[in-house]
Motif scaffolding. Structure first.
Motif, short mmCIF file in Angstrom:
data_model
loop_
_atom_site.label_atom_id
_atom_site.label_comp_id
_atom_site.label_asym_id
_atom_site.label_seq_id
_atom_site.Cartn_x
_atom_site.Cartn_y
_atom_site.Cartn_z
N ASP A 378 67.83 -91.02 -1.60
CA ASP A 378 68.24 -91.79 -2.77
C ASP A 378 69.04 -93.02 -2.36
O ASP A 378 68.99 -94.05 -3.04
CB ASP A 378 69.06 -90.90 -3.71
N GLU A 379 69.78 -92.88 -1.28
CA GLU A 379 70.63 -94.00 -0.84
C GLU A 379 69.79 -95.11 -0.21
O GLU A 379 70.05 -96.29 -0.43
CB GLU A 379 71.63 -93.45 0.19
N PHE A 380 68.80 -94.72 0.60
CA PHE A 380 68.12 -95.74 1.40
C PHE A 380 66.68 -96.05 0.98
O PHE A 380 66.15 -97.09 1.34
CB PHE A 380 68.12 -95.32 2.88
N ILE A 381 66.00 -95.12 0.31
CA ILE A 381 64.58 -95.35 0.05
C ILE A 381 64.24 -95.44 -1.45
O ILE A 381 63.70 -96.43 -1.92
CB ILE A 381 63.74 -94.24 0.72
N LEU A 382 64.61 -94.38 -2.19
CA LEU A 382 64.22 -94.37 -3.62
C LEU A 382 64.98 -95.45 -4.38
O LEU A 382 66.21 -95.53 -4.28
CB LEU A 382 64.54 -93.00 -4.24
N ASP A 383 64.25 -96.27 -5.10
CA ASP A 383 64.91 -97.31 -5.89
C ASP A 383 64.09 -97.54 -7.17
O ASP A 383 63.41 -98.56 -7.31
CB ASP A 383 65.03 -98.60 -5.06
N TRP A 384 64.17 -96.57 -8.08
CA TRP A 384 63.34 -96.61 -9.27
C TRP A 384 63.59 -97.85 -10.13
O TRP A 384 62.67 -98.40 -10.72
CB TRP A 384 63.56 -95.34 -10.11
N SER A 385 64.85 -98.30 -10.17
CA SER A 385 65.16 -99.47 -11.02
C SER A 385 64.44 -100.70 -10.49
O SER A 385 63.96 -101.54 -11.28
CB SER A 385 66.66 -99.76 -11.02
N ALA A 386 64.32 -100.83 -9.15
CA ALA A 386 63.63 -102.00 -8.59
C ALA A 386 62.11 -101.84 -8.75
O ALA A 386 61.40 -102.83 -8.94
CB ALA A 386 63.98 -102.15 -7.13
N TRP A 387 61.63 -100.60 -8.67
CA TRP A 387 60.19 -100.38 -8.77
C TRP A 387 59.69 -100.52 -10.22
O TRP A 387 58.55 -100.86 -10.45
CB TRP A 387 59.81 -98.98 -8.25
N LEU A 388 60.57 -100.16 -11.17
CA LEU A 388 60.17 -100.26 -12.59
C LEU A 388 61.19 -101.13 -13.33
O LEU A 388 61.96 -100.63 -14.16
CB LEU A 388 60.14 -98.84 -13.21
N PRO A 389 61.21 -102.42 -13.00
CA PRO A 389 62.31 -103.27 -13.50
C PRO A 389 62.39 -103.38 -15.01
O PRO A 389 63.47 -103.57 -15.57
CB PRO A 389 62.03 -104.64 -12.85
N SER A 390 61.26 -103.21 -15.70
CA SER A 390 61.34 -103.41 -17.16
C SER A 390 61.72 -102.12 -17.90
O SER A 390 61.91 -102.13 -19.11
CB SER A 390 59.99 -103.93 -17.67
N TRP A 391 61.82 -101.01 -17.18
CA TRP A 391 62.16 -99.74 -17.85
C TRP A 391 63.68 -99.64 -18.04
O TRP A 391 64.45 -100.13 -17.21
CB TRP A 391 61.69 -98.55 -17.01
#
Ligand code: HEM
Length: 467
Positions: A378-391
């Motif tokens: 979660d710290e280094f790889i997962l970045d849901w906000s950047a991957w789904l910016p409009s959500w």
């Protein structure tokens, strides 16, 4: 009193009971009378006889008794500290300095109070865990479980309110961060935070609020509930009987007199612990940093250690999920446990059954492996906000990561049910041990592995940050 006294010829009921229960009872002089008073006091707390099995250390580990000893140390040292403390800034800090240098044994009393308070949090949680692992919260002990949960929350509240009183940098900023968590509560968060702080930020009113809660309302409530808790243990038929995992028949119960068998053990246990805490408090001073400075925030600013698991969650999830939904669900689960997990057949058996023991080991291993792995991911790889910016961030930073975490748990639970034929009590055991261990690891990460900027770092490379 002489042998010809009428009282001796016609002994009181208490004396007759005592003579039957305590073999060497013959209180004819002052010492004997003192012993009788002491014995009847003990027999108010304990039943006259107890099953020999419950005297085994390896069942209760004395954790409830130790919590009570710690509460007594806290009450006694707190009453002394009260005489050398003014709840206003900056006098509070100056009083602590004065206490350390100019008051006889002042520093020792403060150290004792500080270390006992922190130890109590750990011991009360371990006591809860023992009660859980032996299924001792099931009928008829549901109420005592709920009282216990209430006491644990009050112990945390006592610790939290006491944390601010030295009015140093550590206190000021830990309480600022800790109360900041409150403001995440939707709708009422801001209002609640202002109510607790007595204003928009930690200040003179907060100190006064915390002080009055810390010295009156909270301790009175804890001691009141403690008396009720002990009374309930007696009322519920004493402690649950310890049983071995393969013991299918009703255990054979032999009863021993409380005096001297139980009391002697309790006394030795209490004295050894008091000696150990005293030695520790003589060697290790309670921390005290510079006087609180609202304009100078330390980096990192951390909540008190027992809330660092929660603070760690806030680094990974949307505040609504980390601050409200997850803790809310956990509290609800803890409160409802005795009403969902009701199989009294395995009460007194550590880990319920052989399958329960294997599942517990599996839960422990998985939590130790998966929790740090997930923190790193979660710290280094997962970045849901950047991957789904409009959500909306409640979804990208809240519901998605929550699903990612909970889904494997649901799948393992389903597998345990279908393939291992685990029953409800074993599945609950698995889930609770997993979540409990995971939360413990998050707390440890928060304490030891979060450095400047709340970034992950290796503590032995302090103050460098490794990424
Ligand atoms: C200040 C905190 C506490 C004190 C002083 C305390 C004290 C005690 C003592 C002395 C006992 C009997 C002996 C033993 O099990 O060690 C006991 C039993 C028990 N406690 Fe606590 N306790 C505290 C917190 C809790 C908590 C947090 C829980 C759970 C939520 C809890 C639930 C119970 C239950 C259900 C029993 C009966 C266990 C059985 O019959 O085997 N207590 N407690």
């Amino acid at each position: 009193m002489t042998e010809t006294d009428p009282e001796n010829q016609n002994p009181s009921l208490l004396r007759r009971i005592r003579a039957r229960l305590v073999p060497d009872a013959h209180p004819a002089d002052d010492r004997g009378r003192m012993r009788m008073v002491l014995d009847s006091l003990i027999l108010h707390l304990h039943p006259p006889k107890v099953p020999d099995r419950t005297l085994k250390w390896t069942y209760t580990w004395g954790l409830g008794g130790l919590s009570a000893v710690l509460m007594l140390i806290l009450g006694a040292t707190g009453a002394i500290l009260l005489n050398n403390y003014t709840p206003s800034a900056p006098q509070a800090y100056l009083d602590i300095l004065e206490l350390r240098s100019n008051v006889w044994f002042g520093e020792l009393v403060r150290n004792l109070h500080h270390w006992s308070a922190n130890l109590l949090v750990i011991i009360a949680v371990l006591h809860l865990l023992r009660v859980f692992l032996t299924g001792s919260y099931r009928a008829p002990r549901e109420l005592n479980w709920l009282i216990g949960v209430g006491m644990l929350l009050l112990v945390l509240a006592a610790n939290f309110t006491g944390y601010l009183l030295p009015w140093d940098q550590l206190a000021y900023w830990a309480i600022t961060v800790g109360t900041g968590i409150l403001s995440y509560i939707p709708l009422v968060g801001e209002w609640l935070s202002r109510l607790v702080l007595g204003g928009p930020e930690v200040g003179a009113s907060t100190l006064l609020n915390f002080y009055s809660l810390h010295i009156s309302f909270i301790p009175l409530l804890i001691f009141g509930l403690m008396s009720f808790h002990f009374w309930r243990v007696r009322k519920d038929g004493g402690l649950t009987l310890p049983r071995r995992i393969d013991e299918t028949e009703e255990p054979r119960v032999e009863r021993l007199t409380t005096i001297p068998h139980l009391v002697r053990k309790e006394l030795v246990f209490a004295l050894v612990w008091i000696a150990a805490i005293l030695i520790f408090a003589m060697l290790v001073p309670a921390p005290l940093e510079d006087i609180a400075n609202p304009g100078l925030s330390p980096n990192p600013a951390k909540a008190p250690w027992y809330f660092l698991g929660l603070q760690e969650l806030l680094l990974h999830f949307h505040p609504l999920v980390a601050g409200i939904i997850l803790p809310g669900l956990a509290m609800l689960g803890i409160f409802l446990l005795p009403f969902i997990d009701i199989n009294t057949a395995s009460v007194g058996i550590y880990f319920r059954s052989r399958r329960g023991r294997s599942l517990s080991l599996l839960a422990l291993g998985l939590a130790i492996l998966l929790t740090p792995l997930w923190v790193l991911l979660d710290e280094f790889i997962l970045d849901w906000s950047a991957w789904l910016p409009s959500w909306p961030s409640l979804i990208t930073n809240g519901l998605i990561p929550m699903t990612v975490v909970l889904l494997p748990l649901i799948l393992i639970d389903d597998w345990a049910q279908k393939h291992l034929r685990a029953d409800l009590e074993e599945r609950i055991l698995f889930l609770v041990i997993f979540l409990f261990t995971a939360f413990g690891i998050l707390t440890a990460i928060g304490i030891f592995f979060r450095g400047p900027g709340m970034n992950l770092y290796w503590p032995w490379l302090m103050p460098e940050v490794v990424h």
